[in-house]
Structures are given as structure tokens and as C-alpha cells.
Write a protein that holds these residues in place. Structure first.
Motif, PDB file in Angstrom:
ATOM      1  N   GLU A 118      71.656  46.376  55.248  1.00  0.00           N
ATOM      2  CA  GLU A 118      72.121  45.005  55.005  1.00  0.00           C
ATOM      3  C   GLU A 118      71.199  44.206  54.074  1.00  0.00           C
ATOM      4  O   GLU A 118      71.537  43.099  53.670  1.00  0.00           O
ATOM      5  CB  GLU A 118      72.331  44.245  56.321  1.00  0.00           C
ATOM      6  CG  GLU A 118      71.106  44.057  57.167  1.00  0.00           C
ATOM      7  CD  GLU A 118      70.843  45.195  58.144  1.00  0.00           C
ATOM      8  OE1 GLU A 118      69.909  45.051  58.934  1.00  0.00           O
ATOM      9  OE2 GLU A 118      71.540  46.213  58.132  1.00  0.00           O
ATOM     10  N   TRP A 119      70.072  44.754  53.704  1.00  0.00           N
ATOM     11  CA  TRP A 119      69.187  44.065  52.774  1.00  0.00           C
ATOM     12  C   TRP A 119      69.805  44.061  51.390  1.00  0.00           C
ATOM     13  O   TRP A 119      70.379  45.050  50.941  1.00  0.00           O
ATOM     14  CB  TRP A 119      67.836  44.753  52.686  1.00  0.00           C
ATOM     15  CG  TRP A 119      66.966  44.642  53.903  1.00  0.00           C
ATOM     16  CD1 TRP A 119      67.288  44.131  55.118  1.00  0.00           C
ATOM     17  CD2 TRP A 119      65.628  45.101  54.007  1.00  0.00           C
ATOM     18  NE1 TRP A 119      66.241  44.238  55.979  1.00  0.00           N
ATOM     19  CE2 TRP A 119      65.194  44.835  55.317  1.00  0.00           C
ATOM     20  CE3 TRP A 119      64.748  45.713  53.132  1.00  0.00           C
ATOM     21  CZ2 TRP A 119      63.925  45.145  55.767  1.00  0.00           C
ATOM     22  CZ3 TRP A 119      63.481  46.031  53.572  1.00  0.00           C
ATOM     23  CH2 TRP A 119      63.077  45.741  54.879  1.00  0.00           C
ATOM     24  N   SER A 155      57.158  42.911  60.810  1.00  0.00           N
ATOM     25  CA  SER A 155      57.120  42.268  59.502  1.00  0.00           C
ATOM     26  C   SER A 155      55.698  42.314  58.956  1.00  0.00           C
ATOM     27  O   SER A 155      54.741  42.510  59.700  1.00  0.00           O
ATOM     28  CB  SER A 155      57.597  40.823  59.603  1.00  0.00           C
ATOM     29  OG  SER A 155      58.948  40.775  60.034  1.00  0.00           O
ATOM     30  N   CYS A 177      60.017  39.316  56.111  1.00  0.00           N
ATOM     31  CA  CYS A 177      60.702  39.492  57.390  1.00  0.00           C
ATOM     32  C   CYS A 177      61.574  40.744  57.353  1.00  0.00           C
ATOM     33  O   CYS A 177      62.488  40.841  56.532  1.00  0.00           O
ATOM     34  CB  CYS A 177      61.545  38.255  57.674  1.00  0.00           C
ATOM     35  SG  CYS A 177      62.498  38.367  59.198  1.00  0.00           S
ATOM     36  N   GLU A 185      63.772  41.612  59.409  1.00  0.00           N
ATOM     37  CA  GLU A 185      65.143  41.326  59.841  1.00  0.00           C
ATOM     38  C   GLU A 185      65.989  40.782  58.693  1.00  0.00           C
ATOM     39  O   GLU A 185      67.177  41.058  58.606  1.00  0.00           O
ATOM     40  CB  GLU A 185      65.124  40.346  61.014  1.00  0.00           C
ATOM     41  CG  GLU A 185      64.500  40.952  62.259  1.00  0.00           C
ATOM     42  CD  GLU A 185      64.119  39.917  63.290  1.00  0.00           C
ATOM     43  OE1 GLU A 185      64.100  38.711  62.973  1.00  0.00           O
ATOM     44  OE2 GLU A 185      63.812  40.331  64.424  1.00  0.00           O
ATOM     45  N   ARG A 186      65.384  39.995  57.821  1.00  0.00           N
ATOM     46  CA  ARG A 186      66.089  39.416  56.678  1.00  0.00           C
ATOM     47  C   ARG A 186      66.053  40.319  55.453  1.00  0.00           C
ATOM     48  O   ARG A 186      66.885  40.216  54.567  1.00  0.00           O
ATOM     49  CB  ARG A 186      65.436  38.092  56.267  1.00  0.00           C
ATOM     50  CG  ARG A 186      65.596  36.987  57.222  1.00  0.00           C
ATOM     51  CD  ARG A 186      64.913  35.767  56.633  1.00  0.00           C
ATOM     52  NE  ARG A 186      65.172  34.603  57.458  1.00  0.00           N
ATOM     53  CZ  ARG A 186      64.826  33.390  57.117  1.00  0.00           C
ATOM     54  NH1 ARG A 186      64.223  33.172  55.968  1.00  0.00           N
ATOM     55  NH2 ARG A 186      65.083  32.379  57.906  1.00  0.00           N
ATOM     56  N   ALA A 214      63.599  39.964  53.344  1.00  0.00           N
ATOM     57  CA  ALA A 214      63.171  39.003  52.329  1.00  0.00           C
ATOM     58  C   ALA A 214      62.009  38.180  52.881  1.00  0.00           C
ATOM     59  O   ALA A 214      61.717  38.201  54.079  1.00  0.00           O
ATOM     60  CB  ALA A 214      64.320  38.074  51.955  1.00  0.00           C
ATOM     61  N   ASP A 230      60.305  35.044  54.310  1.00  0.00           N
ATOM     62  CA  ASP A 230      60.731  33.905  55.124  1.00  0.00           C
ATOM     63  C   ASP A 230      59.914  32.693  54.671  1.00  0.00           C
ATOM     64  O   ASP A 230      58.732  32.588  55.001  1.00  0.00           O
ATOM     65  CB  ASP A 230      60.482  34.198  56.600  1.00  0.00           C
ATOM     66  CG  ASP A 230      60.931  33.073  57.508  1.00  0.00           C
ATOM     67  OD1 ASP A 230      61.239  31.964  57.008  1.00  0.00           O
ATOM     68  OD2 ASP A 230      60.977  33.291  58.731  1.00  0.00           O
TER      69      ASP A 230
END
Length: 120
Positions: free
Chosen positions: A61-62, A80, A97, A99-100, A102, A104
Motif C-alpha cells: 500500500e505504500w 519505524s 513511519c 504504517e504510512r 512515508a 510523519d
């Protein structure tokens, strides 16, 4: 860290370490050294290994993988990593991060804040 080790980081990762971070590494605060090398990375091989590992990891999903202009400089205690940008003159330390996929922006620290956070 010695100048030769910084040159090794730059050569192996094809990245330019900002002058302000070179000075930090050359005068690394003793209170940040620990047996596990957790928190702030202070040896060339860990900086190299962790940056390569970050570059190699990418979740579906990145939008993009860990950018090549980032250098892993620390671990947040989770999954992270803290990083710096090769062209950054502002002495900022960013949290990439996982999770992202990217940086944060809300977790951006100055170098002094980063040192203080890990000195406690």
C-alpha cells in the motif's frame, strides 16, 4: 565515529551525509551509547545495514519505497526509523513511519530534540 567511517557510509549508500550530521557523528555524545545500539545509531555498519534494510522493505500500500535521499539514523523502539535527508540544512530528524510508508511530519524533531529524547 571517524571520518573514514562516514566516507564508507556515503560510498556504500551513495548518499551525502549533511555537514551538521557529520559533526554530530564525529563528536557523538557518550550518553547515547548503549550495548544494543538502540535509539541513535552510532556505528557505520549499523547505519549502512539499517538504511539498506529500510530501502529494501516496501509494503504493497505504500506509494513508494524508502526514498534514496534518506539515511537511517535511529530506531523508535517500534518498526519505524528516524532518518535525515541528505540535502537538509535545517538539522531535522524525521520519523519514517512504516504504517504510512512515508515521513510523519508530526514526529519531526530538531537534532537537539532527538538527542534530548534519547538521553533520558
Amino acid at each position: 565515529m571517524k571520518s573514514e567511517e562516514i566516507l564508507k557510509i556515503e560510498s556504500e549508500l551513495k548518499i551525502s551525509v549533511p555537514g551538521w550530521y557529520k559533526q554530530f557523528l564525529l563528536n557523538f555524545p557518550v550518553e547515547l551509547i548503549n550495548d544494543e545500539e538502540e535509539g541513535v545509531f552510532y556505528s557505520a555498519h549499523v547505519v549502512i545495514d539499517e538504511t539498506k534494510s529500510s530501502r529494501d522493505y516496501c509494503e504493497e500500500e505504500w506509494e513508494e519505497p524508502f526514498p534514496k535521499e534518506l539515511l537511517s539514523v535511529g530506531w523508535n523502539g517500534g518498526c519505524s526509523c528516524y532518518c535525515i535527508k541528505q540535502a537538509d540544512t535545517e538539522q531535522n530528524v524525521y520519523l519514517f513511519c512504516h504504517e504510512r510508508g512515508a515521513i510523519d511530519p508530526s514526529e519531526t524533531l530538531t537534532l537537539d530534540q532527538f538527542i534530548e529524547a534519547w538521553s533520558e
